[in-house]
Design an enzyme around this catalytic site. Structure first.
Site, PDB file in Angstrom:
ATOM      1  N   ASP A   1       0.828  -1.201   0.000  1.00  0.00           N
ATOM      2  CA  ASP A   1       0.000   0.000   0.000  1.00  0.00           C
ATOM      3  C   ASP A   1       0.870   1.262   0.000  1.00  0.00           C
ATOM      4  O   ASP A   1       1.948   1.277   0.591  1.00  0.00           O
ATOM      5  CB  ASP A   1      -0.907  -0.028   1.231  1.00  0.00           C
ATOM      6  CG  ASP A   1      -1.865   1.139   1.291  1.00  0.00           C
ATOM      7  OD1 ASP A   1      -2.647   1.308   0.342  1.00  0.00           O
ATOM      8  OD2 ASP A   1      -1.821   1.878   2.292  1.00  0.00           O
TER       9      ASP A   1
ATOM     10  N   GLU B   1       1.749   0.018  -4.904  1.00  0.00           N
ATOM     11  CA  GLU B   1       0.709   0.974  -5.288  1.00  0.00           C
ATOM     12  C   GLU B   1       1.350   2.310  -5.666  1.00  0.00           C
ATOM     13  O   GLU B   1       2.003   2.951  -4.853  1.00  0.00           O
ATOM     14  CB  GLU B   1      -0.279   1.200  -4.143  1.00  0.00           C
ATOM     15  CG  GLU B   1      -1.388   2.180  -4.536  1.00  0.00           C
ATOM     16  CD  GLU B   1      -2.218   2.674  -3.366  1.00  0.00           C
ATOM     17  OE1 GLU B   1      -3.333   3.152  -3.600  1.00  0.00           O
ATOM     18  OE2 GLU B   1      -1.739   2.585  -2.210  1.00  0.00           O
TER      19      GLU B   1
END
Length: 622
Positions: free
Chosen positions: A336, A373
């Site tokens: 993330d 990401e």
């Protein structure tokens, strides 16, 4: 100066059809192939490689000719771990430079070159994958006994609320991401047959570790699955059942931050493992922590701490390594906000962190897939020694969504640069695709993670104003584009929803609410992709990019597929494509793998009688 039309037939990419071997070892002899039109006024050509900081030229030899194409080759020993190269052609219009960025009379910077890397431990299995992203709290309630109870958890003045499956989630102001519908890992396990029937081979879940919110990006414990998702035992069961269905698992982790209620934060002065204040950017005078984008829920991690690195990924019992090992044995990590991890002010440690993390992952599972990401440009981290791929927002998702959105219906936000994304024509989409694809070795382009929608953006059906034909078009193009396709749960049955929280609605399991035509179409294009060597491993060349029409070719050593996509409202008639650009000669038949329509090449072209709104064709050589 405009280049003459014949230059459009010049092509090279880093795929197996033009580089052999395409995944070389250091010291291997590599063959490079360039295709040019047979009537091109080319006198001679050279491969130019940057070797030891200096240009090195190898003359090309014409090794084959057809009625439409000439094929030029040369060989070079892979003498260093990275070759940045291009082709220099001597022609009657001057020197032509053929790079990953395109064809030009002007020389180019090295970062526009083709790149070949040696000894790259590519996770080749991922090229054959079709992923399915799941927001676990909203996919399926497999065990109601582990549901979050009303008033069980409190966070910043919000208390947990139990909701009824299928109701719309509450907006932030009304619930603070503390409304719960009961989804868990058992709900995923119980629906694996549905995913298998769809054609899915890999599951990607948003975080499942101990956390307090419904999205669980506020992790309190990196070492255990949340009890409300079934605990560690539910992940073991999911692992066992996915193996029976030949599916892989990708978990999501937040290396950039943890919850404000993580014991590292709440007890940093007296933590059992010693003072953990070095894990954060903590101002003792003000008693404040640096957070993710000012969100007090999420405390920024400080990777100048070697102890933190050991706990997160380097140590044998680290969080990253634990879940790669039995009995969980996950296959992939999604990292993330990778764009921010390791970076704050004078601390710019992202490259260092990703290189270390890569080594830690490979030491534990040599074939694991590492995905970061990046809503921004992540290509600097995709050069073979850090991440295997990025969530390819800029290289696929964003330009595709901007092309699909109907310009005449679009409401444009000019006040916020993050949301200023007006509709674009195909030529702009193709340019952005090429810009980002050319910035990475092609073997990594084949690993990029492509989605139409996700938990962070509006669902594609809402983006295209409920036009199902445009959803079909986007889905088919995604399945044919270089990289790894991933469906967001429910897109295949026609789920809509603007940005959070409506894009995180509960999965609809009542089949009477499904769009079965869209579901059947999605199954069809997934099956075609899985059966096509070219769509999974082939090269990439744009043939037409004009307004409402996009056409590109995927070529492998044994198959060529010409992909045609049309977004326009009017029926197009007698659309002619120059097939000589991909070396196809007259008489070859092309079969549309979607409709079974057959067309024949004549006069260096194939003519499509009609194209309707939202139509995609996969024209395969037979």
């Amino acid at each position: 100066m405009h280049l003459p039309a014949w230059t459009q037939g010049i092509h090279h990419d880093g795929s197996e059809a033009f580089v052999s071997p395409s995944l070389p070892k250091l010291g291997d002899t590599v063959s490079f192939t360039l295709r040019t039109p047979s009537d091109a006024p080319i006198i001679k050509g050279y491969l130019r490689v940057m070797v030891d900081g200096e240009f090195s030229y190898t003359e090309l030899e014409k090794v084959n000719s057809t009625e439409v194409s000439d094929y030029w080759q040369c060989e070079r020993k892979m003498s260093q771990s990275r070759f940045d190269y291009l082709f220099l052609l001597v022609t009657d219009i001057g020197a032509l430079y053929v790079s990953a960025r395109g064809i030009s009379l002007a020389d180019t910077t090295d970062n526009a070159s083709f790149t070949l890397i040696a000894d790259y431990d590519a996770p080749l299995w991922v090229r054959d994958s079709v992923y399915y992203q799941i927001f676990p709290e909203r996919f399926g309630n497999g065990d109601p006994s582990n549901d979050v109870q009303a008033d069980e958890i409190e966070q910043f003045g919000y208390v947990s609320q139990q909701r009824t499956w299928g109701e719309d989630p509450y907006i932030w102001e009304d619930a603070g991401n503390m409304d719960f519908f009961g989804g868990d890992l058992q709900g995923i396990t119980q629906n694996l047959d549905y995913l298998a029937d769809l054609g899915i081979t890999g599951i990607y879940t948003c975080p499942i570790f101990e956390a307090e919110s419904n999205h669980k990006y506020d992790i309190v414990n990196f070492f255990h699955v949340d009890a409300h998702f079934g605990g560690d035992e539910a992940l073991v069961e999911l692992r066992e059942e996915t193996r029976k269905h030949d599916m892989t698992i990708m978990l999501d982790i937040t290396p950039n931050h943890c919850s404000f209620r993580h014991p590292w934060v709440t007890g940093f002065k007296s933590h059992i493992d010693g003072d953990t204040s070095e894990f954060f950017f903590y101002d003792a005078e003000k008693d404040v922590f640096e957070t993710w984008l000012g969100v007090p829920l999420l405390i920024k991690l400080n990777y100048s701490s070697q102890r933190l690195r050991d706990i997160m990924y380097r140590g044998e019992n680290s969080a990253i390594k634990k879940w790669l090992k039995p009995p969980f044995s996950i296959d992939s990590w999604r990292l993330d906000v990778a764009n921010m991890t390791g970076n704050l002010g004078e601390n710019q440690l992202d490259h260092e962190v990703w290189r270390e993390l890569r080594q830690a992952v490979r030491d534990t599972n040599s074939e694991a897939y590492i995905l970061g990401e990046y809503f921004q440009d992540g290509t600097a981290h995709l050069q073979g020694d850090e991440l295997d791929a990025s969530m390819n927002y800029q290289g696929f998702n964003i330009p595709m969504r901007r092309w699909l959105v109907p310009e005449k219906k679009q409401v444009i936000n000019t006040e916020n640069p993050y949301h200023y994304k007006p509709s674009i024509p195909a030529e702009v989409m193709a340019e952005q695709w090429q810009n980002f694809m050319s910035a990475v070795p092609y073997t990594i382009a084949l690993q990029q993670f492509n989605q139409l929608d996700s938990h962070d953006v509006s669902r594609i059906l809402s983006v295209v104003y409920d036009d199902v034909e445009l959803v079909k078009l986007g889905t088919a193009l995604m399945m044919a584009f270089p990289g790894v396709p991933c469906l967001y749960y429910g897109t295949e049955i026609g789920m809509a929803g603007e940005k959070e929280p409506l894009n995180r609605r509960c999965m609809r399991w009542d089949e009477t609410t499904w769009n079965h035509d869209l579901l059947d179409y999605t199954k069809q294009v997934i099956a075609i992709r899985k059966a096509s060597h070219a769509l999974k491993h082939g090269g990439f060349k744009v043939l037409v990019a004009e307004g409402d029409l996009i056409v590109f070719a995927r070529e492998s050593t044994d198959q060529t597929v010409i992909v045609v996509g049309y977004r326009g409202d009017e029926i197009l008639e007698d659309v002619s494509l120059d097939t000589s650009q991909v070396g196809l000669v007259d008489g070859i038949e092309l079969t549309d793998l979607i409709s079974d329509e057959t067309l024949k090449i004549a006069g260096g072209q194939v003519t499509i009688p009609t194209l309707r709104h939202g139509q995609t064709m996969y024209l395969e050589t037979s």
